[in-house]
Design a protein around this motif. Structure first.
Motif, PDB file in Angstrom:
ATOM      1  N   THR A 186      14.465   1.144 -11.924  1.00  0.00           N
ATOM      2  CA  THR A 186      14.625   0.377 -10.687  1.00  0.00           C
ATOM      3  C   THR A 186      14.866   1.283  -9.483  1.00  0.00           C
ATOM      4  O   THR A 186      14.393   1.010  -8.384  1.00  0.00           O
ATOM      5  CB  THR A 186      15.794  -0.608 -10.827  1.00  0.00           C
ATOM      6  N   ALA A 187      15.601   2.384  -9.701  1.00  0.00           N
ATOM      7  CA  ALA A 187      15.891   3.294  -8.588  1.00  0.00           C
ATOM      8  C   ALA A 187      14.614   3.884  -8.002  1.00  0.00           C
ATOM      9  O   ALA A 187      14.485   4.026  -6.779  1.00  0.00           O
ATOM     10  CB  ALA A 187      16.822   4.412  -9.060  1.00  0.00           C
ATOM     11  N   LEU A 188      13.639   4.210  -8.864  1.00  0.00           N
ATOM     12  CA  LEU A 188      12.362   4.729  -8.373  1.00  0.00           C
ATOM     13  C   LEU A 188      11.610   3.667  -7.582  1.00  0.00           C
ATOM     14  O   LEU A 188      10.977   3.960  -6.569  1.00  0.00           O
ATOM     15  CB  LEU A 188      11.498   5.208  -9.542  1.00  0.00           C
ATOM     16  N   LEU A 189      11.672   2.433  -8.060  1.00  0.00           N
ATOM     17  CA  LEU A 189      11.004   1.343  -7.342  1.00  0.00           C
ATOM     18  C   LEU A 189      11.600   1.179  -5.948  1.00  0.00           C
ATOM     19  O   LEU A 189      10.867   1.032  -4.962  1.00  0.00           O
ATOM     20  CB  LEU A 189      11.135   0.038  -8.121  1.00  0.00           C
ATOM     21  N   MET A 190      12.916   1.200  -5.854  1.00  0.00           N
ATOM     22  CA  MET A 190      13.578   1.050  -4.563  1.00  0.00           C
ATOM     23  C   MET A 190      13.179   2.178  -3.608  1.00  0.00           C
ATOM     24  O   MET A 190      12.945   1.954  -2.419  1.00  0.00           O
ATOM     25  CB  MET A 190      15.092   1.031  -4.750  1.00  0.00           C
ATOM     26  N   ASP A 191      13.093   3.399  -4.142  1.00  0.00           N
ATOM     27  CA  ASP A 191      12.680   4.527  -3.309  1.00  0.00           C
ATOM     28  C   ASP A 191      11.230   4.380  -2.863  1.00  0.00           C
ATOM     29  O   ASP A 191      10.871   4.747  -1.743  1.00  0.00           O
ATOM     30  CB  ASP A 191      12.849   5.838  -4.081  1.00  0.00           C
ATOM     31  N   ALA A 192      10.388   3.865  -3.757  1.00  0.00           N
ATOM     32  CA  ALA A 192       8.984   3.666  -3.408  1.00  0.00           C
ATOM     33  C   ALA A 192       8.849   2.634  -2.289  1.00  0.00           C
ATOM     34  O   ALA A 192       7.996   2.759  -1.395  1.00  0.00           O
ATOM     35  CB  ALA A 192       8.199   3.217  -4.640  1.00  0.00           C
ATOM     36  N   TRP A 224       0.829  -1.212   0.000  1.00  0.00           N
ATOM     37  CA  TRP A 224       0.000   0.000   0.000  1.00  0.00           C
ATOM     38  C   TRP A 224       0.864   1.264   0.000  1.00  0.00           C
ATOM     39  O   TRP A 224       0.650   2.172  -0.815  1.00  0.00           O
ATOM     40  CB  TRP A 224      -0.922  -0.012   1.215  1.00  0.00           C
ATOM     41  N   ILE A 225       1.844   1.305   0.888  1.00  0.00           N
ATOM     42  CA  ILE A 225       2.728   2.477   0.969  1.00  0.00           C
ATOM     43  C   ILE A 225       3.553   2.610  -0.308  1.00  0.00           C
ATOM     44  O   ILE A 225       3.671   3.698  -0.890  1.00  0.00           O
ATOM     45  CB  ILE A 225       3.646   2.374   2.191  1.00  0.00           C
ATOM     46  N   GLY A 226       4.118   1.499  -0.747  1.00  0.00           N
ATOM     47  CA  GLY A 226       4.971   1.536  -1.936  1.00  0.00           C
ATOM     48  C   GLY A 226       4.205   1.912  -3.193  1.00  0.00           C
ATOM     49  O   GLY A 226       4.689   2.713  -4.009  1.00  0.00           O
ATOM     50  N   SER A 227       3.013   1.362  -3.380  1.00  0.00           N
ATOM     51  CA  SER A 227       2.233   1.666  -4.586  1.00  0.00           C
ATOM     52  C   SER A 227       1.777   3.117  -4.599  1.00  0.00           C
ATOM     53  O   SER A 227       1.691   3.736  -5.665  1.00  0.00           O
ATOM     54  CB  SER A 227       1.029   0.727  -4.693  1.00  0.00           C
ATOM     55  N   THR A 228       1.495   3.670  -3.422  1.00  0.00           N
ATOM     56  CA  THR A 228       1.113   5.082  -3.338  1.00  0.00           C
ATOM     57  C   THR A 228       2.252   5.972  -3.815  1.00  0.00           C
ATOM     58  O   THR A 228       2.044   6.928  -4.577  1.00  0.00           O
ATOM     59  CB  THR A 228       0.729   5.451  -1.893  1.00  0.00           C
ATOM     60  N   ARG A 229       3.468   5.679  -3.363  1.00  0.00           N
ATOM     61  CA  ARG A 229       4.635   6.461  -3.786  1.00  0.00           C
ATOM     62  C   ARG A 229       4.938   6.224  -5.268  1.00  0.00           C
ATOM     63  O   ARG A 229       5.291   7.156  -5.991  1.00  0.00           O
ATOM     64  CB  ARG A 229       5.843   6.085  -2.921  1.00  0.00           C
ATOM     65  N   TRP A 230       4.787   5.004  -5.721  1.00  0.00           N
ATOM     66  CA  TRP A 230       5.037   4.652  -7.119  1.00  0.00           C
ATOM     67  C   TRP A 230       4.084   5.406  -8.052  1.00  0.00           C
ATOM     68  O   TRP A 230       4.493   5.927  -9.098  1.00  0.00           O
ATOM     69  CB  TRP A 230       4.877   3.146  -7.281  1.00  0.00           C
ATOM     70  N   LYS A 231       2.807   5.473  -7.674  1.00  0.00           N
ATOM     71  CA  LYS A 231       1.823   6.191  -8.492  1.00  0.00           C
ATOM     72  C   LYS A 231       2.113   7.683  -8.520  1.00  0.00           C
ATOM     73  O   LYS A 231       1.842   8.354  -9.532  1.00  0.00           O
ATOM     74  CB  LYS A 231       0.412   5.927  -7.961  1.00  0.00           C
ATOM     75  N   ARG A 232       2.648   8.222  -7.431  1.00  0.00           N
ATOM     76  CA  ARG A 232       2.986   9.645  -7.386  1.00  0.00           C
ATOM     77  C   ARG A 232       4.058   9.982  -8.423  1.00  0.00           C
ATOM     78  O   ARG A 232       4.131  11.114  -8.913  1.00  0.00           O
ATOM     79  CB  ARG A 232       3.466  10.008  -5.981  1.00  0.00           C
ATOM     80  N   TRP A 233       4.891   9.006  -8.772  1.00  0.00           N
ATOM     81  CA  TRP A 233       5.962   9.234  -9.751  1.00  0.00           C
ATOM     82  C   TRP A 233       5.557   8.843 -11.166  1.00  0.00           C
ATOM     83  O   TRP A 233       6.407   8.836 -12.061  1.00  0.00           O
ATOM     84  CB  TRP A 233       7.213   8.480  -9.333  1.00  0.00           C
TER      85      TRP A 233
END
Length: 310
Positions: free
Chosen positions: A122-128, A37-46
Motif C-alpha cells: 500500500t505504501a508504494l501505491l500511495m507514493d505512486a 496516467w502519472i500514478g500508473s507510470t510510477r507504479w510500473k517503475r516499481w
C-alpha cells in the motif's frame, strides 16, 4: 477602475441533444485521467502493471467521489436538509460541492482494501498516487472557475477575478463585506488559481524529492509530503475564501481540519522514517507478485486453450 483582471467564462455547460455536459464534471474527469496516467507510470517503475493500477483505480475513484460528496453534505447540511434544503441536491455534484478530505479518506480506504486483498504494498501505491493527486486537484479547480464559485475576498490586484453577472454563476450570491452587497465591478481573489499553482508546484517538488532522496526516504514518504504540502496551502487559501462555511472560534472548519491533518502528517513522516520499510524492499515484493500473477495468467491461458483429444 481596474484595467487588468481575470475574466469569468460565459458558459459552464454545453448541450448535445438530450445530454448536458458540465465543464465542472469534465475537469474532474480530466484530472482523474491525468492522475491515473502519472500514478500508473510510477507504479510500473516499481514493478507493477497498468492493469493492477487500473483495478485499484476502479475501486478508489468511485469511493473517493462518494466520500467527497458525503463530506460536503455533512459539513453543510442546511443545503440539503431542513426547511430550506433540498435532499435531491445531494446527487447533483455538477452544482459543486466536493470535499477533498472525504475523497482522500474513503478513496484511500478502498485502495487499501484492494491492496490488502491482492497483497500489493500500500505504501508504494500511495507514493505512486501522490503527485498525480495534486495534478488532478489542480485541474479540478478549473471547474470552480467555470462555475464561478469558491472565490476569495474582494481585491484590487491586477489578477483579481471578475464575475460574469450575465451568466449563471453559482457563487454570485456570496457575501462581500460582512453581508453587504459588493459594488458592481468588484474583483475577487482567484483562490482557484492560487490552489492550481500551489498544487502544480507541489507535484513537481514531490517528483523531484522522490528522485533525489529515493534511497533515503522510506516508502510512503511521498504521500505524506503530498498531505503536508496540500494542507499547508489549503490553510492560507481557505482563509481568503468568502463562500459560506461553518466556523469554530471564528475560523473556518476546513482551516482547523487542514491544521490538524498537517500536524498528524508531520508526526507520521517522522515515525515513518524510523520504522517504515524501504522502497527498494517493497518494490522487490511488488515485482515478485507481478511475476506470480503473470505465471498464473499464463497457466490459465494454457488450460483454457487446451482441448481434449478425440
Amino acid at each position: 477602475m481596474n484595467l487588468s483582471y481575470i475574466p469569468s467564462p460565459t458558459v459552464s455547460q454545453v448541450t448535445l441533444g438530450p445530454v448536458v455536459i458540465h465543464f465542472y464534471a469534465l475537469c474532474i474527469l480530466v484530472g482523474i485521467v491525468l492522475a491515473v496516467w502519472i500514478g500508473s507510470t510510477r507504479w510500473k517503475r516499481w514493478g507493477g502493471t497498468f492493469d493492477q493500477f487500473l483495478d485499484i483505480t476502479l475501486w478508489a475513484v468511485p469511493a473517493g467521489i462518494v466520500g467527497a460528496r458525503l463530506y460536503h453534505v455533512i459539513t453543510t447540511p442546511e443545503r440539503f436538509f431542513g426547511p430550506n434544503g433540498d435532499w435531491v441536491e445531494m446527487f447533483r455534484i455538477w452544482h459543486g460541492g466536493l470535499g477533498i478530505w472525504g475523497s482522500i479518506a474513503l478513496g484511500a480506504l478502498a485502495a487499501w482494501a484492494w491492496c490488502r486483498h491482492c497483497g500489493y504494498p500500500t505504501a508504494l501505491l500511495m507514493d505512486a498516487l501522490a503527485p498525480g493527486l495534486l495534478v488532478a486537484q489542480a485541474v479540478g479547480r478549473l471547474g470552480n472557475w467555470f462555475n464561478q464559485e469558491l472565490y476569495g475576498a474582494p481585491t484590487t490586484l491586477p489578477w483579481g477575478l471578475k464575475l460574469n453577472t450575465a451568466g449563471t454563476a453559482i457563487g454570485q450570491g456570496e457575501q462581500c463585506y460582512d453581508g453587504d452587497t459588493c459594488p458592481v465591478g468588484t474583483l475577487f481573489q482567484p483562490t482557484f488559481l492560487y490552489e492550481m499553482i500551489w498544487n502544480l508546484i507541489g507535484a513537481a517538488l514531490i517528483v523531484w524529492i522522490s528522485r533525489m532522496a529515493a534511497t533515503r526516504l522510506k516508502a510512503g514518504s511521498s504521500f505524506v509530503l503530498y498531505v503536508l504540502w496540500y494542507t499547508a496551502g489549503r490553510t492560507w487559501i481557505e482563509m481568503l475564501r468568502i463562500d459560506f462555511a461553518h466556523e469554530f472560534f471564528g475560523v473556518r472548519i476546513n482551516v482547523w481540519v487542514s491544521i490538524a491533518v498537517f500536524v498528524a502528517a508531520a508526526i507520521v513522516f517522522i515515525v515513518l522514517q524510523r520504522r517504515g520499510a524501504a522502497t527498494a524492499l517493497l518494490s522487490e515484493k511488488l515485482r515478485t507478485l507481478t511475476e506470480a500473477e503473470g505465471q498464473r495468467e499464463g497457466a490459465d491461458t494454457d488450460v483454457a486453450g487446451s482441448h481434449p483429444q478425440a
